[in-house]
Design a protein around this motif. Structure first.
Motif, short mmCIF file in Angstrom:
data_model
loop_
_atom_site.label_atom_id
_atom_site.label_comp_id
_atom_site.label_asym_id
_atom_site.label_seq_id
_atom_site.Cartn_x
_atom_site.Cartn_y
_atom_site.Cartn_z
N UNK A 200 -3.78 11.96 -12.05
CA UNK A 200 -3.29 12.52 -13.33
C UNK A 200 -3.13 14.03 -13.20
N UNK A 201 -4.08 14.69 -12.56
CA UNK A 201 -4.04 16.14 -12.39
C UNK A 201 -2.88 16.56 -11.48
N UNK A 202 -2.66 15.82 -10.40
CA UNK A 202 -1.64 16.21 -9.43
C UNK A 202 -0.23 15.72 -9.75
N UNK A 203 -0.12 14.61 -10.49
CA UNK A 203 1.20 14.02 -10.77
C UNK A 203 1.36 13.64 -12.24
N UNK B 175 0.86 -1.18 0.00
CA UNK B 175 0.00 0.00 0.00
C UNK B 175 0.90 1.23 0.00
N UNK B 176 0.93 1.93 -1.12
CA UNK B 176 1.81 3.09 -1.26
C UNK B 176 1.12 4.32 -0.68
N UNK B 177 1.81 4.96 0.26
CA UNK B 177 1.28 6.15 0.92
C UNK B 177 1.67 7.42 0.18
N UNK B 178 2.87 7.41 -0.41
CA UNK B 178 3.40 8.66 -0.95
C UNK B 178 4.48 8.35 -1.97
N UNK B 179 4.53 9.19 -3.02
CA UNK B 179 5.66 9.21 -3.95
C UNK B 179 6.43 10.49 -3.68
N UNK B 180 7.75 10.40 -3.76
CA UNK B 180 8.60 11.57 -3.53
C UNK B 180 9.53 11.74 -4.72
N UNK C 9 -1.89 1.84 -9.09
CA UNK C 9 -3.08 1.18 -8.51
C UNK C 9 -2.96 1.07 -7.00
N UNK C 10 -1.78 0.68 -6.52
CA UNK C 10 -1.55 0.55 -5.08
C UNK C 10 -1.73 1.90 -4.38
N UNK C 11 -1.19 2.97 -4.97
CA UNK C 11 -1.33 4.31 -4.41
C UNK C 11 -2.79 4.74 -4.36
N UNK D 124 6.07 5.44 -13.56
CA UNK D 124 5.61 4.45 -12.59
C UNK D 124 4.96 3.26 -13.27
N UNK D 125 5.26 2.05 -12.79
CA UNK D 125 4.51 0.90 -13.28
C UNK D 125 3.05 1.01 -12.82
N UNK D 126 2.14 0.47 -13.63
CA UNK D 126 0.71 0.58 -13.31
C UNK D 126 0.36 -0.01 -11.96
N UNK D 127 1.03 -1.10 -11.56
CA UNK D 127 0.68 -1.71 -10.27
C UNK D 127 0.97 -0.76 -9.11
#
Length: 190
Positions: free
Chosen positions: A154-157, A66-71, A170-172, A164-167
């Motif tokens: 899509x709007x924010x990132x 479960x991805x909480x954040x991308x940096x 989806x996890x995010x 990023x891989x699609x999985x």
């Protein structure tokens, strides 16, 4: 150095303060998928992403991520609870792609905050910004449809879509890969 440019752009720090902040930072290169923080370890550093992309994530009992954040580059990250309390982390921080980061120990960073008021002000602004973003993300996660979650991403990132891989997306978003694929397919055919 891009970190110095980041500081000059986002603060009114004097050159000697920027030099001091940089002098106590440790530089580290990360390979794709390399862990910077592993669940169970104590988060001992503030992290600035000079280049590349990191993800903060937890692993559920069933093994799902479960991805909480991308940096992405020019952002800060850490496990704030583990860092502040110096307790074992419940989360992992790993490189999505080859990344360059700067690290400050808690002791060094605390000294910088107390000695450089403009740096403390930047830190407080970042904390406020992160709280706002976290609240918005939580509201979206709780109330939006899968389509709305994807549109929000899509709007924010927009620059992360191709990195990023699609999985991971989806996890995010907290949706299945199958649902994400269906949403993307429907958008292409609109």
């Amino acid at each position: 150095m891009s970190f110095q440019t980041y500081l000059r752009t986002n603060t009114s720090l004097a050159d000697e303060d920027i030099d001091l902040i940089c002098s106590v930072a440790m530089s580290r290169s990360l390979h794709r998928n390399e862990l910077l923080l592993q669940q169970g370890q104590i988060c001992r550093h503030k992290i600035f992403v000079v280049d590349g992309l990191l993800r903060n994530y937890g692993i559920a009992e069933d093994g799902s991520e479960h991805i909480l954040q991308f940096s992405p580059q020019h952002t800060w990250t850490l496990d704030v609870e583990s860092y502040d309390r110096q307790t074992p982390s419940q989360y992992n921080i790993a490189a999505v792609e080859r990344s360059e980061v700067l690290l400050w120990t808690k002791a060094d960073f605390d000294v910088l905050l107390s000695d450089i008021p403009a740096f403390k002000m930047l830190s407080q602004q970042l904390i406020s910004h992160n709280i706002y973003n976290s609240r918005q993300r939580l509201l979206t996660a709780l109330s939006a449809t899968p389509e709305e979650k994807y549109e929000d991403f899509v709007r924010n990132f927009p620059d992360l879509l191709s990195r990023l891989p699609l999985h991971m997306i989806a996890s995010y978003l907290g949706i299945s890969l199958k649902t994400l694929t269906r949403i993307r397919h429907a958008q292409i055919h609109r």
